[in-house]
Scaffold this motif. Structure first.
Motif, PDB file in Angstrom:
ATOM      1  N   LYS A 191       4.052  -6.979   7.167  1.00 41.20           N
ATOM      2  CA  LYS A 191       5.310  -6.205   7.275  1.00 41.20           C
ATOM      3  C   LYS A 191       5.924  -7.376   8.371  1.00 41.20           C
ATOM      4  O   LYS A 191       5.578  -7.934   8.687  1.00 41.20           O
ATOM      5  CB  LYS A 191       5.437  -4.822   7.724  1.00 41.20           C
ATOM      6  N   GLU A 192       7.059  -7.506   8.197  1.00 36.18           N
ATOM      7  CA  GLU A 192       8.128  -7.839   9.262  1.00 36.18           C
ATOM      8  C   GLU A 192       8.896  -7.377   9.649  1.00 36.18           C
ATOM      9  O   GLU A 192       9.330  -6.304   9.614  1.00 36.18           O
ATOM     10  CB  GLU A 192       9.219  -9.210   8.400  1.00 36.18           C
ATOM     11  N   ILE A 193       9.070  -7.745  11.080  1.00 38.54           N
ATOM     12  CA  ILE A 193       9.420  -7.204  11.961  1.00 38.54           C
ATOM     13  C   ILE A 193      10.367  -8.061  12.920  1.00 38.54           C
ATOM     14  O   ILE A 193      10.030  -9.199  12.827  1.00 38.54           O
ATOM     15  CB  ILE A 193       8.776  -6.103  13.546  1.00 38.54           C
TER      16      ILE A 193
ATOM     17  N   LYS B 183      -3.098  -1.518   7.240  1.00 39.23           N
ATOM     18  CA  LYS B 183      -3.937  -1.791   5.904  1.00 39.23           C
ATOM     19  C   LYS B 183      -3.221  -0.326   4.398  1.00 39.23           C
ATOM     20  O   LYS B 183      -2.687   1.042   5.538  1.00 39.23           O
ATOM     21  CB  LYS B 183      -5.613  -0.354   6.870  1.00 39.23           C
ATOM     22  N   LYS B 184      -3.320  -0.766   4.121  1.00 40.70           N
ATOM     23  CA  LYS B 184      -2.902  -0.297   3.123  1.00 40.70           C
ATOM     24  C   LYS B 184      -3.403   0.736   1.751  1.00 40.70           C
ATOM     25  O   LYS B 184      -4.093  -0.278   0.948  1.00 40.70           O
ATOM     26  CB  LYS B 184      -1.683  -0.532   2.144  1.00 40.70           C
ATOM     27  N   GLY B 185      -4.748   1.660   1.942  1.00 36.21           N
ATOM     28  CA  GLY B 185      -6.227   1.836   1.105  1.00 36.21           C
ATOM     29  C   GLY B 185      -6.677   0.790   1.899  1.00 36.21           C
ATOM     30  O   GLY B 185      -7.774   0.479   2.727  1.00 36.21           O
TER      31      GLY B 185
END
Lengths: 405, 226
Positions: free
Chosen positions: A159-161, A151-153
């Protein structure tokens, strides 16, 4: 007349003539947009073609049969006789939605789809394939880079890992709707992430494993009921055989919607392509009109100037050489501008749009040599045409009429 | 040096034919300053443009140094303009995007006989002799009418022509500058050049060796003044 003197006059005339600035800027922008459009089109086609060749699901179909006409066994036997079919599996073996329960960079949710496949499906870039294991072994092959959500806001971002450092290790999975039972799978191989479409995590294991998981966690979803027909999962040997096989299905009373289970979604790509093509056409047409109008206006000034040259002893050949040099500098500056503008457009588009668009995940915008040659040729042709028009005017013009104009 | 034999020039204005020049026969010699006078529309500029090879006569013969110009190719005409003829216009006709030095040196780019140093020296000498050496970096729009005319003269004289044609060179100038310009022309004629000047002003009579009067495209009188 010496070449060095011609170049001096040509350079001076190039940068003193404001019409040249307008022409070079308009031509540069128009050609840059056209090159960008072609680069995008080529890159997109390449992207789709490569995806089709590599992703197994693009040759996987749900195939139905009429249970009043044939039993499941009869349907299986008939399909097994097709020489274009690689494997046939029951519906229960196709897919199950799991969660990865491994702590990776303090993440919380890694959703993945586990596909059941009878044998080697994707090209492995690291490790082994499931072919090297028994059908009952809980092994899996995943993309090199896996997406996790956070969550961003108010927004959910992905995102990749990288999973390569977990090769050979046990990874805990849970069914999407179950918090209790852990299923341990060994990560035996990874494949090139850019070969999948979008940002979904597609992992592969044996067909029997997926069947067992589905019958354990969600048997009600596969319960035989009247009126519900479950398809067979049919994988073709190659995407080249699709049309031939679909025709045979029809002939043999098998039913499919004609599309592979996971097909390439070309909608967004095509929409962008159509928009860019339209913009480039408009820009191209407007640029050509502007260039012609500016050139006509500029021609009057040029005619008078070259009439003065004639009165002081310049012949037509001298004047044409001067014009060619002026055109040469126009071409040179235009090419440099095209390089700068095109690189900028591609950089911005790739970074701020493509990289964030799920359906275009992994797409790399590349300008092919053909595009570059096309752009350069177009630029040279336009400038030569303008030079020829000017030359024609120089040839025809009457000195006194031009001096009085 | 210059010989005109039965020169006629007709212009078509719609369906009507207008005789700008009628049966002009005259000789111009080196070492003389000629003035051409007449009312507006008498054919002065047309005559000058024919001599300057800027337009062709409808009929008649023009000879320069004994050669018929009608038989010359475009290339040879350009060479004549470069080596023998110099034309000075009433409206100066300087290149606006070039400064004074660049305008004056322009004819010398086609001269392969001079080195770069010699070309620059010649330009500087010309500008000095005409009193505009301190304006060499200025552009035409930064010069007065008289200065622009002197730049045009400098440019015309760059290749050391034998024949100098000036079409109303003093029309845009005040009396002081007109006198300066005509004095320059007189000096040139004293240097064995053939100088032909169109001029409305009677002041030309103080400088010219001969005055030719044109009326309705015909020569009326030739006055030998000096």
């Amino acid at each position: 007349m010496k070449l060095i003197d011609m170049i001096k006059i040509g350079i001076k005339e190039f940068y003193k003539n404001k019409a040249n600035y307008f022409n070079t800027i308009f031509i540069s922008i128009a050609i840059s947009i056209v090159i960008f459009c072609l680069a995008f089109s080529n890159s997109l086609n390449n992207y789709w073609n490569q995806s089709v060749k590599k992703m197994v699901d693009y040759r996987t179909f749900f195939v139905y049969y009429d249970p009043n006409e044939k039993t499941e066994k009869e349907a299986l036997t008939e399909l097994q006789s097709y020489n274009t079919i690689e494997s046939i599996s029951p519906y229960t073996s196709y897919i199950i939605n799991m969660r990865m329960f491994e702590e990776l960079n303090n993440t919380t949710e890694i959703n993945l789809f586990l596909f059941g496949v009878p044998k080697n499906t994707v090209t492995i870039s690291n490790g082994n394939n499931i072919d090297n294991y028994n059908s009952s072994d809980k092994v899996m092959v995943c993309p090199e880079n896996i997406f996790y959500e956070y969550k961003k806001g108010n927004k959910t971002e992905k995102k990749e890992i990288n999973l390569n450092n977990l090769l050979g290790k046990q990874i805990s999975l849970k069914f999407i709707d179950d918090d209790n039972k852990i299923e341990n799978f060994k990560l035996i191989g990874t494949y090139d992430s850019s070969m999948r479409q979008g940002k979904e995590n597609f992992c592969y294991t044996n067909s029997d494993i997926v069947t067992n998981l589905n019958l354990y966690y969600q048997p009600e979803a596969f319960k035989e009921e009247e009126g519900i027909i479950y398809p067979l999962i049919v994988r073709l040997k190659s995407t080249d055989n699709i049309q031939e096989t679909l025709k045979k299905f029809e002939k043999d009373h098998f039913y499919t919607n004609g599309d592979p289970v996971v097909k390439i979604d070309t909608t967004i790509g095509n929409k962008i392509l159509n928009l860019i093509t339209l913009i480039s056409l408009l820009v191209g047409i407007i640029s050509i009109i502007v260039i012609i109008l500016i050139s006509i206006k500029n021609q009057y000034n040029q005619n008078k100037k070259y009439a003065i040259f004639k009165t002081i002893g310049y012949n037509r050949v001298d004047i044409i050489k001067l014009q060619c040099i002026e055109s040469f500098f126009c071409i040179l500056v235009t090419l440099v501008l095209i390089l700068i503008i095109t690189t900028f457009i591609i950089f911005v588009f790739q970074r701020y749009y493509v990289n964030h668009e799920e359906m275009l995940y992994g797409l790399k915008l590349i300008i092919s040599k053909f595009n570059i040659v096309l752009g350069i040729s177009f630029c040279i042709i336009i400038n030569i045409l303008l030079a020829l028009i000017r030359n024609n005017k120089v040839k025809k013009n009457n000195i006194m009429e031009e001096l009085k104009s | 040096m210059i010989e005109l034999i039965n020169i006629q020039k007709k212009y078509l204005l719609g369906n009507k034919s207008i005789n700008a020049l009628n049966d002009i026969s005259i000789k111009f010699e080196e070492g003389k300053l000629y003035g051409i006078m007449g009312e507006s529309g008498s054919g002065k500029s047309t005559l000058m443009q024919i001599i300057g090879l800027l337009i062709k006569p409808t009929s008649g013969i023009l000879k320069i140094d004994g050669h018929k110009t009608s038989k010359l190719s475009e290339k040879n005409i350009a060479n004549l303009r470069k080596e023998k003829l110099a034309y000075i216009f009433q409206s100066f006709n300087l290149i606006p995007t070039m400064n004074v030095t660049e305008n004056v040196i322009l004819p010398l780019y086609t001269n392969r006989n001079l080195t770069k140093k010699e070309k620059i020296e010649r330009v500087n000498n010309l500008l000095n002799s005409l009193g505009i050496e301190n304006r060499n970096k200025h552009y035409p729009n930064q010069l007065s009418g008289g200065e622009q005319q002197r730049v045009a003269i400098a440019r015309a004289l760059c290749n050391n022509p034998d024949i100098i044609l000036a079409d109303e060179p003093t029309a845009s100038l005040d009396k002081e500058n007109s006198i300066k310009i005509l004095s320059i022309f007189k000096k040139l004629s004293n240097q064995k050049k053939c100088v032909i000047v169109i001029c409305h002003d009677d002041i030309i009579k103080d400088y010219a060796d001969e005055i030719i009067y044109l009326k309705n495209g015909r020569m009326e009188i030739i006055d030998e003044i000096n």
